[in-house]
Write a protein that holds these residues in place. Structure first.
Motif, PDB file in Angstrom:
ATOM      1  N   TYR A  17     -35.417 -41.313  18.850  1.00  7.51           N
ATOM      2  CA  TYR A  17     -36.336 -40.033  18.151  1.00  7.51           C
ATOM      3  C   TYR A  17     -36.793 -39.273  19.068  1.00  7.51           C
ATOM      4  CZ  TYR A  17     -35.687 -43.838  14.532  1.00  7.51           C
ATOM      5  OH  TYR A  17     -35.400 -44.663  13.841  1.00  7.51           O
ATOM      6  N   VAL A  18     -36.939 -38.022  18.882  1.00 12.36           N
ATOM      7  CA  VAL A  18     -37.555 -37.075  19.850  1.00 12.36           C
ATOM      8  C   VAL A  18     -38.786 -36.464  18.994  1.00 12.36           C
ATOM      9  CG1 VAL A  18     -37.714 -35.185  21.110  1.00 12.36           C
ATOM     10  CG2 VAL A  18     -35.604 -36.426  20.967  1.00 12.36           C
ATOM     11  N   MET A  19     -39.881 -36.762  19.720  1.00 11.51           N
ATOM     12  CA  MET A  19     -41.150 -36.123  18.905  1.00 11.51           C
ATOM     13  C   MET A  19     -41.675 -35.029  19.522  1.00 11.51           C
ATOM     14  SD  MET A  19     -42.211 -38.580  16.924  1.00 11.51           S
ATOM     15  CE  MET A  19     -43.749 -37.870  16.363  1.00 11.51           C
ATOM     16  N   LEU A  20     -41.612 -33.941  18.665  1.00 10.62           N
ATOM     17  CA  LEU A  20     -41.856 -32.582  19.310  1.00 10.62           C
ATOM     18  C   LEU A  20     -43.256 -32.289  18.939  1.00 10.62           C
ATOM     19  CD1 LEU A  20     -38.845 -30.530  17.727  1.00 10.62           C
ATOM     20  CD2 LEU A  20     -39.068 -31.633  19.991  1.00 10.62           C
ATOM     21  N   LEU A  21     -44.202 -32.035  19.826  1.00  7.46           N
ATOM     22  CA  LEU A  21     -45.694 -32.144  19.720  1.00  7.46           C
ATOM     23  C   LEU A  21     -45.934 -30.713  20.289  1.00  7.46           C
ATOM     24  CD1 LEU A  21     -46.526 -35.468  21.481  1.00  7.46           C
ATOM     25  CD2 LEU A  21     -46.160 -35.261  19.070  1.00  7.46           C
ATOM     26  N   THR A  22     -46.937 -30.047  19.383  1.00  6.34           N
ATOM     27  CA  THR A  22     -47.454 -28.908  19.856  1.00  6.34           C
ATOM     28  C   THR A  22     -48.286 -29.052  21.094  1.00  6.34           C
ATOM     29  OG1 THR A  22     -49.810 -29.351  18.704  1.00  6.34           O
ATOM     30  CG2 THR A  22     -47.867 -28.047  17.609  1.00  6.34           C
ATOM     31  N   MET A  46     -34.208 -57.347  16.465  1.00  9.85           N
ATOM     32  CA  MET A  46     -34.602 -55.820  16.107  1.00  9.85           C
ATOM     33  C   MET A  46     -34.240 -55.189  17.569  1.00  9.85           C
ATOM     34  SD  MET A  46     -37.896 -54.165  14.917  1.00  9.85           S
ATOM     35  CE  MET A  46     -38.312 -52.559  15.348  1.00  9.85           C
ATOM     36  N   SER A  47     -33.585 -54.111  17.495  1.00 11.26           N
ATOM     37  CA  SER A  47     -33.129 -53.218  18.659  1.00 11.26           C
ATOM     38  C   SER A  47     -34.489 -52.382  18.863  1.00 11.26           C
ATOM     39  CB  SER A  47     -31.950 -52.071  18.078  1.00 11.26           C
ATOM     40  OG  SER A  47     -30.666 -52.845  17.942  1.00 11.26           O
ATOM     41  N   GLN A  48     -34.367 -52.182  20.336  1.00  8.94           N
ATOM     42  CA  GLN A  48     -35.597 -51.488  20.680  1.00  8.94           C
ATOM     43  C   GLN A  48     -35.112 -50.090  20.639  1.00  8.94           C
ATOM     44  OE1 GLN A  48     -35.987 -52.009  25.021  1.00  8.94           O
ATOM     45  NE2 GLN A  48     -38.282 -51.575  24.857  1.00  8.94           N
ATOM     46  N   GLN A  49     -36.249 -49.210  20.335  1.00 12.13           N
ATOM     47  CA  GLN A  49     -36.323 -47.886  20.008  1.00 12.13           C
ATOM     48  C   GLN A  49     -36.802 -46.911  20.975  1.00 12.13           C
ATOM     49  OE1 GLN A  49     -38.387 -47.641  16.016  1.00 12.13           O
ATOM     50  NE2 GLN A  49     -36.472 -48.298  14.949  1.00 12.13           N
ATOM     51  N   ILE A  50     -36.338 -45.902  21.090  1.00 11.33           N
ATOM     52  CA  ILE A  50     -37.101 -44.726  22.172  1.00 11.33           C
ATOM     53  C   ILE A  50     -37.466 -43.606  21.148  1.00 11.33           C
ATOM     54  CG2 ILE A  50     -34.936 -43.819  22.497  1.00 11.33           C
ATOM     55  CD1 ILE A  50     -35.729 -43.394  25.555  1.00 11.33           C
ATOM     56  N   PHE A  51     -38.720 -43.129  21.754  1.00  9.34           N
ATOM     57  CA  PHE A  51     -39.413 -42.053  21.290  1.00  9.34           C
ATOM     58  C   PHE A  51     -39.577 -41.267  22.387  1.00  9.34           C
ATOM     59  CE2 PHE A  51     -40.088 -45.429  18.271  1.00  9.34           C
ATOM     60  CZ  PHE A  51     -40.296 -44.429  17.044  1.00  9.34           C
ATOM     61  N   VAL A  52     -38.776 -40.105  22.600  1.00  7.57           N
ATOM     62  CA  VAL A  52     -38.848 -38.895  23.827  1.00  7.57           C
ATOM     63  C   VAL A  52     -40.048 -38.084  23.174  1.00  7.57           C
ATOM     64  CG1 VAL A  52     -37.822 -37.519  25.096  1.00  7.57           C
ATOM     65  CG2 VAL A  52     -36.669 -39.335  24.412  1.00  7.57           C
ATOM     66  N   ASN A  53     -41.309 -37.768  23.959  1.00  8.55           N
ATOM     67  CA  ASN A  53     -42.115 -36.761  23.546  1.00  8.55           C
ATOM     68  C   ASN A  53     -42.033 -35.566  24.533  1.00  8.55           C
ATOM     69  OD1 ASN A  53     -44.330 -38.454  21.729  1.00  8.55           O
ATOM     70  ND2 ASN A  53     -43.376 -39.878  23.049  1.00  8.55           N
ATOM     71  N   LEU A  54     -42.072 -34.393  23.725  1.00  9.29           N
ATOM     72  CA  LEU A  54     -41.881 -33.184  24.353  1.00  9.29           C
ATOM     73  C   LEU A  54     -42.820 -32.296  23.743  1.00  9.29           C
ATOM     74  CD1 LEU A  54     -37.806 -32.621  24.522  1.00  9.29           C
ATOM     75  CD2 LEU A  54     -39.261 -33.543  26.276  1.00  9.29           C
ATOM     76  N   SER A  55     -43.669 -31.428  24.669  1.00  9.65           N
ATOM     77  CA  SER A  55     -44.324 -30.514  24.091  1.00  9.65           C
ATOM     78  C   SER A  55     -43.536 -29.261  23.886  1.00  9.65           C
ATOM     79  CB  SER A  55     -45.512 -30.208  25.243  1.00  9.65           C
ATOM     80  OG  SER A  55     -44.906 -29.485  26.116  1.00  9.65           O
ATOM     81  N   VAL A  56     -44.061 -28.464  22.715  1.00  9.52           N
ATOM     82  CA  VAL A  56     -43.355 -27.266  22.324  1.00  9.52           C
ATOM     83  C   VAL A  56     -44.526 -26.110  22.077  1.00  9.52           C
ATOM     84  CG1 VAL A  56     -41.310 -28.553  21.451  1.00  9.52           C
ATOM     85  CG2 VAL A  56     -43.197 -27.974  19.908  1.00  9.52           C
ATOM     86  N   LYS A  57     -44.132 -25.231  22.263  1.00  6.26           N
ATOM     87  CA  LYS A  57     -45.102 -23.898  21.980  1.00  6.26           C
ATOM     88  C   LYS A  57     -45.226 -23.613  20.534  1.00  6.26           C
ATOM     89  CE  LYS A  57     -44.908 -21.903  26.809  1.00  6.26           C
ATOM     90  NZ  LYS A  57     -45.837 -22.722  27.127  1.00  6.26           N
ATOM     91  N   ASP A  58     -43.965 -23.464  19.742  1.00  6.99           N
ATOM     92  CA  ASP A  58     -44.078 -23.166  18.383  1.00  6.99           C
ATOM     93  C   ASP A  58     -43.124 -24.202  17.800  1.00  6.99           C
ATOM     94  OD1 ASP A  58     -43.076 -21.836  16.089  1.00  6.99           O
ATOM     95  OD2 ASP A  58     -43.694 -20.040  16.868  1.00  6.99           O
ATOM     96  N   LEU A  59     -43.732 -25.060  17.018  1.00 12.47           N
ATOM     97  CA  LEU A  59     -43.155 -26.220  16.323  1.00 12.47           C
ATOM     98  C   LEU A  59     -42.428 -25.495  15.479  1.00 12.47           C
ATOM     99  CD1 LEU A  59     -42.915 -29.243  16.077  1.00 12.47           C
ATOM    100  CD2 LEU A  59     -44.813 -29.193  14.685  1.00 12.47           C
ATOM    101  N   PRO A  60     -42.609 -24.988  14.251  1.00 11.07           N
ATOM    102  CA  PRO A  60     -41.645 -24.314  13.289  1.00 11.07           C
ATOM    103  C   PRO A  60     -40.150 -23.647  13.917  1.00 11.07           C
ATOM    104  CG  PRO A  60     -43.890 -23.628  12.630  1.00 11.07           C
ATOM    105  CD  PRO A  60     -43.711 -24.176  14.141  1.00 11.07           C
ATOM    106  N   LYS A  61     -40.412 -22.998  15.064  1.00  9.30           N
ATOM    107  CA  LYS A  61     -39.257 -22.626  15.622  1.00  9.30           C
ATOM    108  C   LYS A  61     -38.258 -23.476  16.234  1.00  9.30           C
ATOM    109  CE  LYS A  61     -40.556 -17.659  16.756  1.00  9.30           C
ATOM    110  NZ  LYS A  61     -41.058 -16.846  17.836  1.00  9.30           N
TER     111      LYS A  61
END
Length: 133
Positions: free
Chosen positions: A47-52, A1-16
């Motif tokens: 994957y990029v996790m956009l987190l409030t 199985m290939s290794q995956q990366i999940f970059v986590n970034l904080s965002v002020k306005d998730l819908p925007k």
């Protein structure tokens, strides 16, 4: 199985933020998307996790960086061609992003980038296949 990366970034306005990245051609995995987070699919392994901001704070005891004032990370993704690099930057600016530097042409490698709505810096780079061993 290939290794995956999940970059986590904080965002002020998730819908925007979701709308911004959708305009760049990215999609979101609904299985991992809700009012607090959105899972942006970059590839089968990226994957990029956009987190409030309030939700992001659950994962760290440190202060969050205001990416419009300080750099916490440079995200760099490969591109298929020089044209693809320029196209993604053009789309980002049209969607409300900002160019923060000039394109970098090193002959065998070409790159350019933008800041997203929260100030996170994204780079895209194309490298001539003949230079990759």
């Amino acid at each position: 199985m290939s290794q995956q990366i999940f970059v986590n970034l904080s965002v002020k306005d998730l819908p925007k933020s979701k709308t911004f990245f959708e305009k760049l051609g990215y999609s979101f995995n609904p299985q991992f998307t809700n009012d607090d987070a959105a899972c942006m699919v970059v590839s089968d392994t990226i994957y990029v996790m956009l987190l409030t901001e309030p939700f992001f704070k659950n994962f760290t005891s440190k202060d969050l960086v205001d990416a419009k004032k300080a750099t916490e990370v440079l995200v760099c993704l490969s591109a298929e061609s020089r044209t693809a690099v320029d196209d993604i930057v053009r789309k980002a600016v049209a969607a409300g992003g900002r160019i923060y530097n000039e394109p970098q042409d090193h002959g065998f490698m070409y790159g350019h980038g933008f800041e997203d709505l929260d100030g996170h810096q994204w780079e895209f780079a194309y490298m001539e296949p003949s230079h990759i061993q």
